[in-house]
Write an enzyme that holds these catalytic residues in place. Structure first.
Site, mmCIF file in Angstrom:
data_model
loop_
_atom_site.group_PDB
_atom_site.id
_atom_site.type_symbol
_atom_site.label_atom_id
_atom_site.label_comp_id
_atom_site.label_asym_id
_atom_site.label_seq_id
_atom_site.Cartn_x
_atom_site.Cartn_y
_atom_site.Cartn_z
ATOM 1 N N HIS A 1 61.355 29.490 29.934
ATOM 2 C CA HIS A 1 61.262 30.929 30.223
ATOM 3 C C HIS A 1 60.197 31.467 29.276
ATOM 4 C CE1 HIS A 1 65.204 30.890 32.392
ATOM 5 N NE2 HIS A 1 65.382 29.845 31.609
ATOM 6 N N GLU B 1 75.182 24.959 34.144
ATOM 7 C CA GLU B 1 74.876 25.028 32.709
ATOM 8 C C GLU B 1 76.194 25.378 32.021
ATOM 9 O OE1 GLU B 1 72.373 28.354 31.602
ATOM 10 O OE2 GLU B 1 71.972 27.552 29.593
ATOM 11 N N ASP C 1 63.553 25.147 27.618
ATOM 12 C CA ASP C 1 64.310 26.334 28.046
ATOM 13 C C ASP C 1 63.781 27.606 27.375
ATOM 14 O OD1 ASP C 1 66.129 27.795 29.467
ATOM 15 O OD2 ASP C 1 67.925 26.972 28.536
ATOM 16 N N ASP C 2 64.220 27.862 26.130
ATOM 17 C CA ASP C 2 63.783 29.056 25.385
ATOM 18 C C ASP C 2 63.405 28.596 23.980
ATOM 19 O OD1 ASP C 2 64.634 31.376 27.308
ATOM 20 O OD2 ASP C 2 66.328 30.014 27.244
ATOM 21 N N HIS D 1 61.173 23.785 32.856
ATOM 22 C CA HIS D 1 62.223 24.754 32.537
ATOM 23 C C HIS D 1 61.907 25.398 31.203
ATOM 24 C CE1 HIS D 1 66.829 25.650 32.724
ATOM 25 N NE2 HIS D 1 66.174 26.618 32.068
ATOM 26 N N HIS E 1 69.233 28.059 38.297
ATOM 27 C CA HIS E 1 70.097 27.589 37.224
ATOM 28 C C HIS E 1 71.493 27.356 37.830
ATOM 29 C CE1 HIS E 1 66.931 28.961 34.620
ATOM 30 N NE2 HIS E 1 67.631 28.817 33.506
HETATM 31 N N1 HPA Z 1 70.285 30.209 31.282
HETATM 32 C C1 HPA Z 1 70.313 31.300 32.040
HETATM 33 N N2 HPA Z 1 69.427 32.262 31.919
HETATM 34 C C2 HPA Z 1 68.465 32.146 31.017
HETATM 35 C C3 HPA Z 1 68.392 31.046 30.213
HETATM 36 C C4 HPA Z 1 69.347 30.007 30.358
HETATM 37 O O1 HPA Z 1 69.364 28.964 29.684
HETATM 38 N N3 HPA Z 1 67.323 31.239 29.418
HETATM 39 C C5 HPA Z 1 66.762 32.417 29.760
HETATM 40 N N4 HPA Z 1 67.454 32.978 30.728
HETATM 41 ZN ZN ZN Z 2 66.867 28.455 31.557
#
Ligand code: HPA
Ligand code: ZN
Length: 353
Positions: A21, A212, A290-291, A19, A209
């Site tokens: 991006h 969250e 994630d990011d 996970h 996703h």
């Molecule tokens: N959630 C949803 N979309 C996203 C995320 C995330 O954590 N990171 C990049 N796009």
């Molecule tokens: Zn994500």
């Protein structure tokens, strides 16, 4: 680096990241460099864009997923040429190597580029070049996962799915699977049933996703309607015991992102991420960044944060790592190699003086 006696062990684990991006690996430093190189004017009415330092400080104050996404989409506007995408992905792979990643299944958001006139071929070329280099120079295997943006109209997503270049990347294996990301609340998984049905007919792997910011019912929707094999985030699963039992029985893996959950205010602290609940119940999960450029840490920072909050044993960490390897979408021989490396590491660690 964390102060745990297990730090070297956590670093050495043959980690799989599921996970991440790639656009979320765009550091403020790279963002400013590319903005200047490509003559992109960054927003002048937002003081956060005064300097890379100011931007990084703003990233520490996200109020929600949508607040983050606002910066995420502005950030990626500096990516124009194949070289830009390559630079971005190569920067991620170098961090991944430093953190002991063995295999990475990386997301990208083609619609966010195509809608600003950057072709799918440009994006794919840059990312593919970086992936090949990561395999050759760093020994990191990887797969690409093409994500659809759930805040955009479904027909736009379907049109992207059917784009000839996109279809070709599905057919030739350069893209292994599909995902669903962007704003979650108000965009339930059921909206995307048609795309996931088509993806499954093509033999593509499927994740989304869910859970969250959105409720556990989104996880049910993703399982029932999208027939996903993985759930990204999925922390709201802990709210529904029956659903948790179902996920245990099906062996569906969650890709959990602890620092992201804190930075996006889904939880107040890593200790609130239901890691212990998942371990006790037998839910399979991997730990991910994630990011990383936006949430203050790459994968090892997430492992360390989980260790600090939950004090997992060597056996528990090995089981998390094993679940990640087994839940990956690479070939069995690659999994066998990583499983062998994991067993050797655990034996060596337990033998150390
Ligand atoms: N959630 C949803 N979309 C996203 C995320 C995330 O954590 N990171 C990049 N796009
Ligand atoms: Zn994500």
């Amino acid at each position: 680096m964390c102060k745990s006696p297990l730090h070297a062990f956590l670093r050495a684990l043959p980690k799989c990241e599921h996970h991440i991006h790639l656009e979320g690996a765009l550091t403020p430093a790279i963002l400013f460099t590319l903005a200047s190189r490509n003559n992109i004017t960054l927003p002048q009415d937002d003081a956060a864009f005064a300097s890379p330092e100011a931007l990084l400080a703003r990233y520490g104050r996200f109020t929600s997923l949508d607040d983050f996404l606002h910066y995420y989409y502005i950030g990626m506007s500096v990516l124009i040429s194949p070289n830009d995408f390559e630079l971005l992905a190569w920067d991620y792979f170098q961090h991944a190597a430093a953190d002991g990643v063995a295999h990475a299944e990386v997301f990208f958001d083609p619609q966010a580029h195509m809608e600003r006139g950057v072709s799918y071929a440009t994006v794919l070329k840059g990312f593919s070049t970086a992936r090949e280099r990561a395999q050759k120079e760093l020994g990191i295997s990887s797969e690409l996962i093409c994500c659809f943006l759930r805040h955009l109209p479904v027909p736009d997503c379907l049109a992207t799915f059917e784009d000839p270049d996109v279809q070709e990347s599905f057919m030739d294996g350069s893209v292994r699977g599909i995902g669903l990301d962007s704003s979650e609340k108000s965009f339930p998984p059921e909206l995307f049933e048609e795309i996931y049905w088509r993806a499954s007919k093509l033999g593509l792997r499927r994740t989304a996703h869910a859970g969250e910011e959105g409720p556990a019912t989104y996880i049910t929707g993703a399982l029932d309607t999208l027939n996903v094999e993985r759930i990204d985030h999925g922390i709201r699963l802990a709210d529904d015991k029956e659903l948790m039992q179902r996920v245990v029985e099906s062996g569906t893996m969650l890709s959990v992102c602890p620092l992201s959950n804190v930075l996006l205010r889904c939880v107040k602290a890593v200790a609130e991420v239901p890691i212990r609940k998942f371990l006790d119940a037998g839910v399979k999960f991997s730990i991910n960044s994630d990011d990383p450029a936006y949430f203050g840490g790459y994968i090892l920072d997430n492992y360390c944060a989980v260790h600090e909050a939950f004090d997992l044993s060597v056996k528990e960490w090995a089981s998390v790592c094993r679940a990640g390897i087994e839940g990956s979408w690479c070939r069995q021989d690659r999994k066998d190699k990583m499983l062998g490396d994991l067993d050797t590491l655990v034996i060596d660690w337990e033998k150390r003086p």
